[in-house]
Design a protein around this motif. Sequence first.
Motif, short mmCIF file in Angstrom:
data_model
loop_
_atom_site.label_atom_id
_atom_site.label_comp_id
_atom_site.label_asym_id
_atom_site.label_seq_id
_atom_site.Cartn_x
_atom_site.Cartn_y
_atom_site.Cartn_z
N UNK A 1 10.81 8.12 -18.58
CA UNK A 1 10.97 9.14 -17.55
C UNK A 1 9.83 9.06 -16.54
N UNK A 2 8.60 8.89 -17.01
CA UNK A 2 7.44 8.82 -16.13
C UNK A 2 7.56 7.65 -15.15
N UNK A 3 7.96 6.49 -15.66
CA UNK A 3 8.12 5.32 -14.79
C UNK A 3 9.23 5.56 -13.78
N UNK A 4 10.36 6.07 -14.25
CA UNK A 4 11.52 6.29 -13.38
C UNK A 4 11.20 7.29 -12.26
N UNK A 5 10.60 8.41 -12.60
CA UNK A 5 10.31 9.42 -11.58
C UNK A 5 9.22 8.98 -10.63
N UNK A 6 8.28 8.16 -11.11
CA UNK A 6 7.26 7.62 -10.21
C UNK A 6 7.89 6.71 -9.17
N UNK A 7 8.79 5.84 -9.61
CA UNK A 7 9.50 4.96 -8.68
C UNK A 7 10.38 5.78 -7.75
N UNK A 8 11.12 6.74 -8.31
CA UNK A 8 12.04 7.54 -7.51
C UNK A 8 11.31 8.28 -6.40
N UNK A 9 10.23 8.96 -6.74
CA UNK A 9 9.48 9.71 -5.71
C UNK A 9 8.85 8.78 -4.69
N UNK A 10 8.36 7.65 -5.14
CA UNK A 10 7.79 6.69 -4.21
C UNK A 10 8.79 6.30 -3.13
N UNK A 11 10.04 6.13 -3.55
CA UNK A 11 11.09 5.70 -2.62
C UNK A 11 11.73 6.87 -1.88
N UNK A 12 12.25 7.84 -2.60
CA UNK A 12 13.03 8.91 -1.98
C UNK A 12 12.17 9.98 -1.31
N UNK A 13 11.03 10.29 -1.87
CA UNK A 13 10.20 11.35 -1.30
C UNK A 13 9.25 10.83 -0.23
N UNK B 1 0.84 -1.21 0.00
CA UNK B 1 0.00 0.00 0.00
C UNK B 1 0.87 1.25 0.00
N UNK B 2 1.94 1.25 0.78
CA UNK B 2 2.83 2.40 0.80
C UNK B 2 3.44 2.63 -0.58
N UNK B 3 3.79 1.56 -1.27
CA UNK B 3 4.32 1.68 -2.62
C UNK B 3 3.30 2.37 -3.54
N UNK B 4 2.06 1.91 -3.49
CA UNK B 4 1.02 2.47 -4.35
C UNK B 4 0.76 3.94 -4.01
N UNK B 5 0.73 4.26 -2.72
CA UNK B 5 0.54 5.66 -2.32
C UNK B 5 1.73 6.50 -2.76
N UNK B 6 2.93 5.93 -2.70
CA UNK B 6 4.11 6.64 -3.21
C UNK B 6 4.04 6.85 -4.70
N UNK B 7 3.56 5.84 -5.42
CA UNK B 7 3.36 5.99 -6.87
C UNK B 7 2.39 7.15 -7.15
N UNK B 8 1.32 7.20 -6.37
CA UNK B 8 0.33 8.26 -6.57
C UNK B 8 0.98 9.63 -6.36
N UNK B 9 1.79 9.73 -5.30
CA UNK B 9 2.47 11.00 -5.07
C UNK B 9 3.36 11.36 -6.25
N UNK B 10 4.13 10.39 -6.75
CA UNK B 10 5.01 10.65 -7.87
C UNK B 10 4.25 11.07 -9.12
N UNK B 11 3.10 10.43 -9.36
CA UNK B 11 2.29 10.78 -10.53
C UNK B 11 1.71 12.18 -10.40
N UNK B 12 1.21 12.49 -9.20
CA UNK B 12 0.64 13.83 -8.98
C UNK B 12 1.71 14.90 -9.19
#
Length: 310
Positions: free
Chosen positions: A109-121, A65-76
């Motif tokens: 780029x979209x996939x990479x930044x979504x993963x990056x923000x999910x983890x780092x942010x 769930x945290x991963x998915x919420x992180x993905x959402x943050x990255x997408x937003x």
Amino acid sequence: MERKTKVALILSLISPFFAEVLSGSTPPLEVLTEPLSFPFLWAYYGAGVLLVREVWVRWGRNYIRLMLLGFIYGIVEEGLVIKSWFNPDWPDLDILGVYGRVWGVNTVWAVWLTIFHSLMSIAMPIMVVDALYPEFSGERLLGRRGLIIASASFMVSGAVFFTFLVPYRPPGVQYCLTIVLTALLLFLARRVRREAIFKRGLPRGHPFVYGFLVSFTLFFTFTAFPHSSAPPIVPAILGLLVALHFYSIPAHLDERGRYALALGFLAFWFVPYDIILELNGMMGEAFLGVATFALLAWNLRKMNASEPKV
């Protein structure tokens, strides 16, 4: 209540510090010469990570769930607010402005930044703060007033980014589909029950080592593959599989193991990566990165020293 406020403030500060300053996106000198840059990032990132954590604790501390919420943050952030998903002239794209650009979308780029923000942010700040303040790891940090302030901060700063700082107009259909994707992921995050996609825990080895290897693998995947003959779908799928496996690991670890996992992930960015940035002219990056890693590693050593001897 005062201690909870302190923990919330620390979490809110760590997110932009990890994701922006220590990643090189907002170098230390820029923070010093443009004194409004970090406070503005804090208003957005800090509010975002606090809101994600509140939802995560309320819905259940499930790391998928945290991963998915992180993905959402990255997408937003990158898709809906900054709009770098669509902008072919976004300054950080480099080859990713061409490699994987499909139907007006910088897909790799979209996939990479979504993963990056999910983890780092999102995930790394939460995992670090949960380890530093374990007494609050299962509790919400914001009351009603805090939720109102965080929500207002996130929306206002996001609106400023969207309207004034990044005035690029994205293609309408692609932008609307990104909103739909965000809603679908939010629905999935609410419904998910699985603690891990991969049932097995870590292979033989330390969580710290695994975390470091995941960081390096993700960095290599999204920087090396675009310069190869591999089709864009290869790094996109590989990166998502690595992220899925990483988020399956915390369910098999105790609090100390999760902290070691996060520290290993951060080690790549704070030590070799920041040293390389320093050598490339980003003054202060290596000092901040190594000093932050040393501080976090010292805390892990304290946790190990306090472990009861059998």
